[in-house]
Design a protein around this motif. Sequence first.
Motif, PDB file in Angstrom:
ATOM      1  N   GLU A  75       0.842  -1.201   0.000  1.00  0.00           N
ATOM      2  CA  GLU A  75       0.000   0.000   0.000  1.00  0.00           C
ATOM      3  C   GLU A  75       0.874   1.247   0.000  1.00  0.00           C
ATOM      4  O   GLU A  75       1.880   1.323   0.713  1.00  0.00           O
ATOM      5  CB  GLU A  75      -0.914   0.002   1.227  1.00  0.00           C
ATOM      6  CG  GLU A  75      -1.878   1.177   1.277  1.00  0.00           C
ATOM      7  CD  GLU A  75      -2.862   1.078   2.424  1.00  0.00           C
ATOM      8  OE1 GLU A  75      -3.397   2.127   2.832  1.00  0.00           O
ATOM      9  OE2 GLU A  75      -3.092  -0.041   2.935  1.00  0.00           O
ATOM     10  N   ILE A 121       3.940  -0.507  -8.454  1.00  0.00           N
ATOM     11  CA  ILE A 121       2.973   0.556  -8.728  1.00  0.00           C
ATOM     12  C   ILE A 121       3.226   1.172 -10.103  1.00  0.00           C
ATOM     13  O   ILE A 121       2.286   1.390 -10.882  1.00  0.00           O
ATOM     14  CB  ILE A 121       3.036   1.626  -7.623  1.00  0.00           C
ATOM     15  CG1 ILE A 121       2.530   1.033  -6.302  1.00  0.00           C
ATOM     16  CG2 ILE A 121       2.223   2.864  -8.003  1.00  0.00           C
ATOM     17  CD1 ILE A 121       2.765   1.912  -5.085  1.00  0.00           C
ATOM     18  N   LYS A 137       2.049  -1.123 -12.794  1.00  0.00           N
ATOM     19  CA  LYS A 137       0.583  -1.215 -12.864  1.00  0.00           C
ATOM     20  C   LYS A 137      -0.053   0.071 -13.391  1.00  0.00           C
ATOM     21  O   LYS A 137      -0.938   0.038 -14.254  1.00  0.00           O
ATOM     22  CB  LYS A 137       0.038  -1.538 -11.472  1.00  0.00           C
ATOM     23  CG  LYS A 137      -1.476  -1.606 -11.368  1.00  0.00           C
ATOM     24  CD  LYS A 137      -1.875  -1.919  -9.922  1.00  0.00           C
ATOM     25  CE  LYS A 137      -3.366  -1.807  -9.689  1.00  0.00           C
ATOM     26  NZ  LYS A 137      -3.696  -2.056  -8.257  1.00  0.00           N
ATOM     27  N   LEU A 138       0.399   1.223 -12.865  1.00  0.00           N
ATOM     28  CA  LEU A 138      -0.239   2.499 -13.192  1.00  0.00           C
ATOM     29  C   LEU A 138       0.476   3.290 -14.276  1.00  0.00           C
ATOM     30  O   LEU A 138      -0.092   4.238 -14.832  1.00  0.00           O
ATOM     31  CB  LEU A 138      -0.335   3.381 -11.926  1.00  0.00           C
ATOM     32  CG  LEU A 138      -1.066   2.809 -10.709  1.00  0.00           C
ATOM     33  CD1 LEU A 138      -1.068   3.841  -9.585  1.00  0.00           C
ATOM     34  CD2 LEU A 138      -2.486   2.403 -11.061  1.00  0.00           C
ATOM     35  N   LYS A 171      -0.766   6.907  -5.543  1.00  0.00           N
ATOM     36  CA  LYS A 171      -1.353   6.087  -4.480  1.00  0.00           C
ATOM     37  C   LYS A 171      -1.913   4.802  -5.086  1.00  0.00           C
ATOM     38  O   LYS A 171      -2.469   4.795  -6.186  1.00  0.00           O
ATOM     39  CB  LYS A 171      -2.447   6.851  -3.743  1.00  0.00           C
ATOM     40  CG  LYS A 171      -3.658   7.182  -4.592  1.00  0.00           C
ATOM     41  CD  LYS A 171      -4.749   7.821  -3.746  1.00  0.00           C
ATOM     42  CE  LYS A 171      -5.997   8.090  -4.605  1.00  0.00           C
ATOM     43  NZ  LYS A 171      -7.105   8.648  -3.820  1.00  0.00           N
ATOM     44  N   ASP A 172      -1.752   3.709  -4.355  1.00  0.00           N
ATOM     45  CA  ASP A 172      -2.222   2.419  -4.868  1.00  0.00           C
ATOM     46  C   ASP A 172      -2.109   1.382  -3.753  1.00  0.00           C
ATOM     47  O   ASP A 172      -1.355   1.560  -2.788  1.00  0.00           O
ATOM     48  CB  ASP A 172      -1.381   1.972  -6.073  1.00  0.00           C
ATOM     49  CG  ASP A 172      -1.965   0.766  -6.787  1.00  0.00           C
ATOM     50  OD1 ASP A 172      -3.203   0.705  -6.907  1.00  0.00           O
ATOM     51  OD2 ASP A 172      -1.201  -0.127  -7.188  1.00  0.00           O
TER      52      ASP A 172
END
Length: 344
Positions: free
Chosen positions: A233, A266, A269-270, A275-276
């Motif tokens: 997180e 992260i 993925k993004l 934020k993730d």
Amino acid sequence: MKNDKLTTSDFTFDLPEDQIAQTPIMNREQSKLMVLDKTGETIEHRKFYNILEYLNEGDCLVMNNSRVLPARMFGTKTTGAVIEILLLKRQSLDRWECLVKPGKRAKPGTVINFGNKLQGEVLEDLEDGVKLVEFKYEGVFESIIEELGEMPLPPYIKEKLEDQERYQTVYAEVSGSAAAPTAGLHFTEDLMDKVREKGISIAYVTLHVGLGTFRPVKVDNIDEHIMHSEYYELNEYNADIIKAARNKGGRIISVGTTSTRTLESICKKLGKLDKDSGWTDIFIYPGYEFKAVDALITNFHLPESTLLMLVSAFSNREFILKAYKEAVDNDYRFFSFGDAMFIY
């Protein structure tokens, strides 16, 4: 990211057993620090508190604030047989994936009592000796574990740990790990204050370290190794700190392989740092192109481990193995309670 040339045996090195650190040193920041310039391929030998000299105003240190659960517990079956369990991964509020010993005595349906405050029932056999266990209790699970459990030290540490907090970072906050993010063990509150005074920001991620991180690579072709997933997180507040540093030209300096895997997961993925949260099984080895991390603080890792492969990917395998040999020759301490390396 396919790599047909490198095999697991390409990441081995000779390490005398007496250089495996069995206990933490008295003062965390007095550990040795090997500084690697990966561009010039130079090596310096310093102390960890000298890390301040290599950090610049505007940089951002990213630390994993996961706290180690005292996840090893001993219970008894109704027959009186003693069963050891190690909490690995939380599946839901009361269900955990656990390593159970002896596994043959804990078939599905087995009930295990841990004093009069906690009871576990084996629901299912999973892979590699791992079992799904459901717990029944009254009160707060984490508080009960803190009372009943022992710290799950790695198997290469044979000495008893007198102070359990020495296997926690000074900034550990979010319980959930089965092992410590050990690169952060070198920081003291005083050293972190000095980092901030120099104009270096500190941001926190959470990655709950599972034993999958330390499982041996059993395949010769590293491309075939599969990582176990771990929860991570990065909240909005800390993401903003990291983004602000990057936007101003500061370096993102990852404290440990777990922070590195979180940030790179992260970005993968993004497509950017933001934020993730979620689960990651990212496996970083030579050939990987880093998207988030500019410099790395890490410990000295086991031969043929995924952690050594990640560090090799951040620099290059030949230079890292040369540095490891120099560490052995200079009596560095290895693994969880060992010395540190800074690569930039």
